[in-house]
Write an enzyme that holds these catalytic residues in place. Sequence first.
Site, PDB file in Angstrom:
ATOM      1  N   LYS A  18       0.804  -1.203   0.000  1.00  0.00           N
ATOM      2  CA  LYS A  18       0.000   0.000   0.000  1.00  0.00           C
ATOM      3  C   LYS A  18       0.840   1.257   0.000  1.00  0.00           C
ATOM      4  CE  LYS A  18      -3.019  -2.444   3.214  1.00  0.00           C
ATOM      5  NZ  LYS A  18      -3.406  -2.541   4.637  1.00  0.00           N
ATOM      6  N   GLY A  19       2.097   1.092   0.413  1.00  0.00           N
ATOM      7  CA  GLY A  19       2.933   2.268   0.675  1.00  0.00           C
ATOM      8  C   GLY A  19       3.119   3.198  -0.509  1.00  0.00           C
TER       9      GLY A  19
ATOM     10  N   GLU B 212       7.767   2.574  -6.083  1.00  0.00           N
ATOM     11  CA  GLU B 212       7.841   2.145  -4.685  1.00  0.00           C
ATOM     12  C   GLU B 212       8.003   3.357  -3.769  1.00  0.00           C
ATOM     13  OE1 GLU B 212       7.297   0.077  -2.593  1.00  0.00           O
ATOM     14  OE2 GLU B 212       7.867  -1.970  -3.095  1.00  0.00           O
ATOM     15  N   ASP B 213       7.580   3.179  -2.542  1.00  0.00           N
ATOM     16  CA  ASP B 213       7.830   4.213  -1.534  1.00  0.00           C
ATOM     17  C   ASP B 213       9.230   4.062  -0.955  1.00  0.00           C
ATOM     18  OD1 ASP B 213       6.876   1.783  -0.541  1.00  0.00           O
ATOM     19  OD2 ASP B 213       6.103   2.671   1.292  1.00  0.00           O
TER      20      ASP B 213
ATOM     21  N   ASP C 269      14.185  -1.127   1.321  1.00  0.00           N
ATOM     22  CA  ASP C 269      14.813  -1.302   2.628  1.00  0.00           C
ATOM     23  C   ASP C 269      15.913  -2.351   2.464  1.00  0.00           C
ATOM     24  OD1 ASP C 269      15.245  -1.762   5.368  1.00  0.00           O
ATOM     25  OD2 ASP C 269      13.205  -1.230   5.863  1.00  0.00           O
TER      26      ASP C 269
ATOM     27  N   LYS D 243      17.268   2.903   1.614  1.00  0.00           N
ATOM     28  CA  LYS D 243      18.150   2.849   2.787  1.00  0.00           C
ATOM     29  C   LYS D 243      19.418   2.090   2.403  1.00  0.00           C
ATOM     30  CE  LYS D 243      14.706   2.643   6.505  1.00  0.00           C
ATOM     31  NZ  LYS D 243      14.153   1.739   7.535  1.00  0.00           N
TER      32      LYS D 243
ATOM     33  N   PHE E 296      13.544   4.080  11.398  1.00  0.00           N
ATOM     34  CA  PHE E 296      12.148   3.726  11.137  1.00  0.00           C
ATOM     35  C   PHE E 296      11.422   4.973  10.657  1.00  0.00           C
ATOM     36  CE2 PHE E 296       9.140   0.213  12.463  1.00  0.00           C
ATOM     37  CZ  PHE E 296       8.149   0.632  11.572  1.00  0.00           C
ATOM     38  N   VAL E 297      11.098   5.002   9.391  1.00  0.00           N
ATOM     39  CA  VAL E 297      10.445   6.197   8.853  1.00  0.00           C
ATOM     40  C   VAL E 297       8.977   5.914   8.536  1.00  0.00           C
ATOM     41  CG1 VAL E 297      12.497   7.329   7.958  1.00  0.00           C
ATOM     42  CG2 VAL E 297      11.301   5.677   6.523  1.00  0.00           C
TER      43      VAL E 297
ATOM     44  N   ASP F 139       3.922   3.276   6.795  1.00  0.00           N
ATOM     45  CA  ASP F 139       3.168   3.108   8.042  1.00  0.00           C
ATOM     46  C   ASP F 139       3.994   2.527   9.169  1.00  0.00           C
ATOM     47  OD1 ASP F 139       3.358   0.422   6.880  1.00  0.00           O
ATOM     48  OD2 ASP F 139       1.901  -0.153   8.411  1.00  0.00           O
TER      49      ASP F 139
ATOM     50  N   ARG G 233       0.299   6.641   7.598  1.00  0.00           N
ATOM     51  CA  ARG G 233       0.412   6.693   6.138  1.00  0.00           C
ATOM     52  C   ARG G 233      -0.029   8.056   5.604  1.00  0.00           C
ATOM     53  NH1 ARG G 233       1.384   1.478   4.110  1.00  0.00           N
ATOM     54  NH2 ARG G 233       0.342  -0.226   5.170  1.00  0.00           N
TER      55      ARG G 233
HETATM   56  C1  PRP Z   1       7.409  -1.896   2.136  1.00  0.00           C
HETATM   57  C2  PRP Z   1       7.725  -1.166   0.846  1.00  0.00           C
HETATM   58  C3  PRP Z   1       8.333  -2.210  -0.010  1.00  0.00           C
HETATM   59  C4  PRP Z   1       8.997  -3.118   0.997  1.00  0.00           C
HETATM   60  C5  PRP Z   1      10.444  -2.830   1.011  1.00  0.00           C
HETATM   61  O1  PRP Z   1       6.179  -2.510   2.035  1.00  0.00           O
HETATM   62  O2  PRP Z   1       6.566  -0.612   0.254  1.00  0.00           O
HETATM   63  O3  PRP Z   1       7.374  -2.903  -0.758  1.00  0.00           O
HETATM   64  O4  PRP Z   1       8.456  -2.844   2.289  1.00  0.00           O
HETATM   65  O5  PRP Z   1      11.102  -3.633   1.941  1.00  0.00           O
HETATM   66  P1  PRP Z   1      12.356  -4.529   1.534  1.00  0.00           P
HETATM   67  O6  PRP Z   1      13.252  -3.702   0.662  1.00  0.00           O
HETATM   68  O7  PRP Z   1      13.005  -4.826   2.878  1.00  0.00           O
HETATM   69  O8  PRP Z   1      11.857  -5.742   0.877  1.00  0.00           O
HETATM   70  P2  PRP Z   1       5.465  -3.222   3.280  1.00  0.00           P
HETATM   71  O9  PRP Z   1       5.785  -4.678   3.266  1.00  0.00           O
HETATM   72  O10 PRP Z   1       5.788  -2.474   4.543  1.00  0.00           O
HETATM   73  O11 PRP Z   1       3.927  -3.075   2.915  1.00  0.00           O
HETATM   74  P3  PRP Z   1       3.045  -1.737   2.739  1.00  0.00           P
HETATM   75  O12 PRP Z   1       3.574  -1.025   1.505  1.00  0.00           O
HETATM   76  O13 PRP Z   1       1.657  -2.247   2.564  1.00  0.00           O
HETATM   77  O14 PRP Z   1       3.227  -0.899   3.985  1.00  0.00           O
END
Ligand code: PRP
Length: 186
Positions: free
Chosen positions: A49-50, A105-106, A109, A137, A158-159, A165, A171
Amino acid sequence: MDLTHVEGDLDIDQTLYTEEQILARLREMAAEIEVDYEGKDILLVGVLKGAVMVMADLARSLDRHVEMDWMAVSSYGSGTKSSGVVRILKDLDTDLTGRHVLIVEDIIDTGLTLSWLITNLKSRGPASVEIATLLRKPDALQMDVDVRYVGFDIPNAFVVGYGLDYAEKYRNLRDVAILSPHVYTD
Ligand code: PRP
């Protein structure tokens, strides 16, 4: 309501990027994308969803036609968010054959989600697959993911906000901010 305060405590340590800074950076990224994809149709693929906020603002910064589609993915198991084993909760509606796919993507990580997603989407016969992410990151990366468009490299904190979220909250915070550790350690 002030979203930086929940139940009276200050939950946000520091604003990393304001809405204005985010929008300005997305406009720069959109200008690059317009040049790189001149004469090509773009399919923007948002990862729920991000990425909702990034998709909305990046798409509107592009002065050209784009199509949008969405995927929802989740890591297998619980508690191991970044296991790298991903399952599709909602797949694309679009056939990717011959398409120029730009994943939106948002945040990247560990890079495990994107690494899996790229392999998955490339197996569907697209003309190209690239990534645009607002945040990355570098210190958390476990996989070498080739990201064509990066908004900001950020510290390994943690952002939240602008789509990101903590326990489904924040969000809708307009800025990207660092969450106070007391929120997730209390
Ligand atoms: C977040 C973000 C990426 C993923 C990145 O989504 O939107 O899809 O984590 O993490 P990584 O590089 O460690 O794989 P999340 O799983 O938090 O779901 P959301 O977008 O619904 O919050």
